[in-house]
Design an enzyme around this catalytic site. Sequence first.
Site, PDB file in Angstrom:
ATOM      1  N   ASP A  33      -8.624  -3.403  -8.150  1.00 30.39           N
ATOM      2  CA  ASP A  33      -8.265  -2.362  -7.182  1.00 30.39           C
ATOM      3  C   ASP A  33      -8.830  -1.019  -7.630  1.00 30.39           C
ATOM      4  O   ASP A  33      -8.341  -0.409  -8.585  1.00 30.39           O
ATOM      5  CB  ASP A  33      -6.744  -2.284  -7.063  1.00 30.39           C
ATOM      6  CG  ASP A  33      -6.277  -1.400  -5.914  1.00 30.39           C
ATOM      7  OD1 ASP A  33      -7.043  -0.518  -5.497  1.00 30.39           O
ATOM      8  OD2 ASP A  33      -5.140  -1.603  -5.450  1.00 30.39           O
ATOM      9  N   HIS A  66      -7.574  -4.063  -3.714  1.00 32.91           N
ATOM     10  CA  HIS A  66      -6.511  -3.399  -2.957  1.00 32.91           C
ATOM     11  C   HIS A  66      -6.324  -4.102  -1.613  1.00 32.91           C
ATOM     12  O   HIS A  66      -7.291  -4.471  -0.954  1.00 32.91           O
ATOM     13  CB  HIS A  66      -6.878  -1.931  -2.723  1.00 32.91           C
ATOM     14  CG  HIS A  66      -5.748  -1.116  -2.194  1.00 32.91           C
ATOM     15  ND1 HIS A  66      -4.708  -0.696  -2.998  1.00 32.91           N
ATOM     16  CD2 HIS A  66      -5.470  -0.668  -0.947  1.00 32.91           C
ATOM     17  CE1 HIS A  66      -3.851   0.001  -2.268  1.00 32.91           C
ATOM     18  NE2 HIS A  66      -4.289   0.015  -1.031  1.00 32.91           N
ATOM     19  N   CYS A 125       0.856  -1.191   0.000  1.00 32.69           N
ATOM     20  CA  CYS A 125       0.000   0.000   0.000  1.00 32.69           C
ATOM     21  C   CYS A 125       0.899   1.251   0.000  1.00 32.69           C
ATOM     22  O   CYS A 125       1.723   1.416  -0.890  1.00 32.69           O
ATOM     23  CB  CYS A 125      -0.949  -0.075   1.190  1.00 32.69           C
ATOM     24  SG  CYS A 125      -2.224   1.181   1.299  1.00 32.69           S
TER      25      CYS A 125
END
Length: 220
Positions: free
Chosen positions: A162, A190, A115
């Site tokens: 995502d 994600h 991330c």
Amino acid sequence: MGSIITLTATDGHKFSAYRAGRPDARRAVVVVQEIFGVTPYIRAVCDQLASEGYQAIAPAIFDRARRDVILPYSAEGMKEGLALRARTPLEGTLLDLTAAADALTTEKKGIMGFCWGGTLAWEAACRTTTFAAAVGWYGGGIAAERALTPNCPVQLHFGADDAHIPSGDIDAIRAAHEDIEIFVYEGADHGFGCTDRASYNETAATLAMQRTLSFFEHWL
């Protein structure tokens, strides 16, 4: 299991880090947190790397803004994490990542992040010469920084579903860096690698980790 240690960056900033693995392990990796802090999942990644014969260190990069931050995987946690990220300067973060690498005893050091940490792994690969290999999992800020040139081999992982990282961003990274390994996982959202998130996708996470380890085995 690992332990909490204290490290010092070259500007004098002291910060905590989670360390796992034997100090004489042949390979070593800095693990960069998500926007939620050095969570149990991030520590588990370090432990997994240790079981594979690595030294691993996950620095608490939020310590420059607020110490001992571990946020929940929720909308509220995301909001708080974004606010802390805004107070965490990139220049200082790069110093912290370098200090974490310096604490590893191998000649070559890798970096992997998830991330926000995936973006920071890209930044560290491009803005420092500290690392011999870098891996980013769903780094949402990489496309905006695709004009940078990495100083080491890079491997990137994204989820096809995502919503935070549209396919156009991935295409733009590919176009800017044809030599970089980029993998896209169908059906993955994600955060697909995090066992503590609703978006966890075991199939994608397992394959991405296999590819990550193979990449590090080649370059470290």
